[in-house]
Design an enzyme around this catalytic site. Structure first.
Site, PDB file in Angstrom:
ATOM      1  N   LYS A 109       0.811  -1.226   0.000  1.00  0.00           N
ATOM      2  CA  LYS A 109       0.000   0.000   0.000  1.00  0.00           C
ATOM      3  C   LYS A 109       0.847   1.280   0.000  1.00  0.00           C
ATOM      4  O   LYS A 109       0.419   2.311  -0.473  1.00  0.00           O
ATOM      5  CB  LYS A 109      -0.944  -0.001   1.191  1.00  0.00           C
ATOM      6  CG  LYS A 109      -2.103  -0.985   1.007  1.00  0.00           C
ATOM      7  CD  LYS A 109      -3.215  -0.718   1.987  1.00  0.00           C
ATOM      8  CE  LYS A 109      -4.458  -1.535   1.654  1.00  0.00           C
ATOM      9  NZ  LYS A 109      -4.281  -2.958   2.014  1.00  0.00           N
ATOM     10  N   GLU A 131      -9.342   7.530   3.571  1.00  0.00           N
ATOM     11  CA  GLU A 131     -10.267   6.697   4.327  1.00  0.00           C
ATOM     12  C   GLU A 131      -9.558   5.387   4.595  1.00  0.00           C
ATOM     13  O   GLU A 131      -8.605   5.027   3.904  1.00  0.00           O
ATOM     14  CB  GLU A 131     -11.540   6.443   3.517  1.00  0.00           C
ATOM     15  CG  GLU A 131     -11.453   5.281   2.535  1.00  0.00           C
ATOM     16  CD  GLU A 131     -10.404   5.449   1.449  1.00  0.00           C
ATOM     17  OE1 GLU A 131     -10.174   6.585   1.019  1.00  0.00           O
ATOM     18  OE2 GLU A 131      -9.814   4.429   1.026  1.00  0.00           O
ATOM     19  N   SER A 397       1.777  -9.851  -0.778  1.00  0.00           N
ATOM     20  CA  SER A 397       1.342  -8.444  -0.680  1.00  0.00           C
ATOM     21  C   SER A 397       1.660  -7.798   0.662  1.00  0.00           C
ATOM     22  O   SER A 397       1.850  -6.587   0.734  1.00  0.00           O
ATOM     23  CB  SER A 397      -0.146  -8.322  -0.984  1.00  0.00           C
ATOM     24  OG  SER A 397      -0.914  -9.112  -0.092  1.00  0.00           O
TER      25      SER A 397
END
Ligand SMILES: *Cc1c(COP(=O)(O)O)cnc(C)c1O
Length: 428
Positions: A109, A131, A397
């Protein structure tokens, strides 16, 4: 293939050719039939400004140089390519990992959060709003904003704040303001609505940093461009190590950002199978999973036309997954396109299958993967059983430290009760 969407072979060819030759997203922000910009009129100017700014700055050499420097020196790129020899022996195919779990803050991310924060700075934004659901994107955003000196406000559902208290603490320590959202479902969907409201009230001074390859155009494209480094690096590293490409590439799919980042470089390599794994939750029944590409219907959610878990009236189903990062009823439009074009296969793994794969990976490779990633691991294991001796490359990930409370509850036997304390004076 999802039984709810059917394309003729001729349509599939046309869609894939257009995707491979870089024609998507088109001028209307569409990936074939999917994507677009289904938002209230008040948001259109902000999205148009974002698109113009993105097209101006992203390709510039000075922007790319600054992004590369931060990715190398602060995120820790390039991330490693690891062979998984003991897992390979156990599963019967050769398994390789692209190690996004080693990136700063513990997952892919940060690639997106850093890239968008740098873009925000170029566009003259004074503050960032974001968010977050499970908190991972909030943490990545808070970190990127701290690094660049940008004030950061993160909207988070009140229920999620309670469930993910350690991530709320991490965000606050890095200087972000975390705002509880008490309206709506008090989780991710309500938090997105609140972040959008904040953005509309000051679209010039504020930049909305969106966390996955979803939402209105240009976000699915912007996020893909910032995550595509995963697949570019992995493809080059794999070629260098093995002198060939893998037979299959795997990633887990929530909103779809790590998957599209991993897959994009491999889409033109038609001899490489590409397989995305969604959250199969407790099973295939309504409300039991979060597998939009496997069971969804076309529809609009949060500004984007894609596949959604919804009923015939467009009411969104509750979703269920052991992994918070995959627990979303929609999926990025480029994945819906790649499904339509027949280029990527989408499957699912249940909670129990993911937990078992996580445990095997931890024991055999000394890598504790995120619960999201564990879904992709199960997909690779299932494929290995059908493809002995072949080579698979998987996007690791993120790391599983954040999942310890869930893993304590599900996989670890409760500790034996401590012996009763001796009562003073009882021993003679
Ligand atoms: C958030 C998250 C995901 C799911 O998000 P995508 O946008 O689908 O990549 C997957 N893995 C990890 C480790 C995550 O934190």
């Amino acid at each position: 293939m999802n039984a709810n969407v059917k394309f003729t072979p001729a349509e599939q060819h046309r869609l894939l050719d257009a995707e491979v030759s870089g024609q998507f997203p088109d001028a209307r922000g569409r990936f074939g039939p999917y994507g677009g910009r289904y938002v209230p009129e008040t948001l259109i100017p902000a999205l148009e400004r974002l698109e113009a700014g993105m097209r101006e700055h992203l390709p510039r050499e000075d922007f790319q140089r600054e992004l590369s420097e931060q990715l190398d020196s602060w995120v820790g790129r390039p991330t490693a390519l690891s062979h998984a020899p003991r897992l390979s022996a156990a599963w019967g195919a050769d398994i390789w990992f692209k190690r996004e779990d080693l990136a700063h803050t513990g997952a892919h991310k940060i690639n997106n959060a850093l890239g968008q924060a740098l873009l925000a700075q170029r566009l003259g934004a004074k503050r960032i709003v974001a968010e977050t659901g499970a908190g991972q994107h909030g943490v990545a955003s808070a970190a990127a904003c701290a690094r660049l000196g940008l004030p950061c406000t993160v909207y988070m559902g009140a229920i999620d704040m309670e469930r993910q208290a350690p991530n709320v603490g991490r965000m606050r320590l890095m200087g972000a303001e975390v705002v509880p959202v008490t309206g709506g479902d008090q989780t991710l969907r309500a938090a997105i609505d609140e972040a959008l409201r904040d953005w509309v009230s000051d679209p010039d001074g504020t930049f909305y940093l969106l966390g996955s390859a979803v939402g209105p155009h240009p976000y699915p494209y912007l996020v893909r461009e910032l995550q595509a480094i995963i697949g570019r690096e992995a493809r080059a590293q794999y070629l260098k190590r093995q002198g060939r490409l893998p037979d299959a590439v795997f990633a887990c799919v929530g909103g779809g950002s790590n998957a599209i980042g991993m897959f994009h470089a491999f889409v033109p390599d038609r001899e490489v199978a590409i397989i995305g794994i969604e959250a199969g939750g407790r099973g295939s029944g309504l409300g039991q999973n979060a597998a939009s590409l496997s069971y969804g219907w076309p529809g609009v959610l949060q500004g984007c036309y894609s596949l959604l878990l919804q009923d015939e009236n467009g009411q969104i189903y509750e979703t269920d997954s052991i992994s918070a990062g995959l627990d979303y009823p929609g999926v990025g439009p480029e994945h819906a396109l790649l499904l339509a074009a027949g280029r990527v296969q989408y499957e699912s793994a249940t909670d129990d299958e993911a937990l078992a794969a996580l445990q095997e990976c931890a024991r055999l490779e000394g890598i504790l993967p995120a619960l999201e990633t564990a879904h992709a691991l199960h997909g690779a294991k299932r494929w290995a059983a059908r493809n002995p001796g072949k080579q698979a490359l998987l996007c690791m990930s993120g790391r599983g430290d954040k999942d310890m409370p869930t893993l304590q509850r599900t996989l670890l036997a409760p500790l034996p009760a401590p012996p009763p304390a001796p009562t003073p004076g009882a021993a003679s």
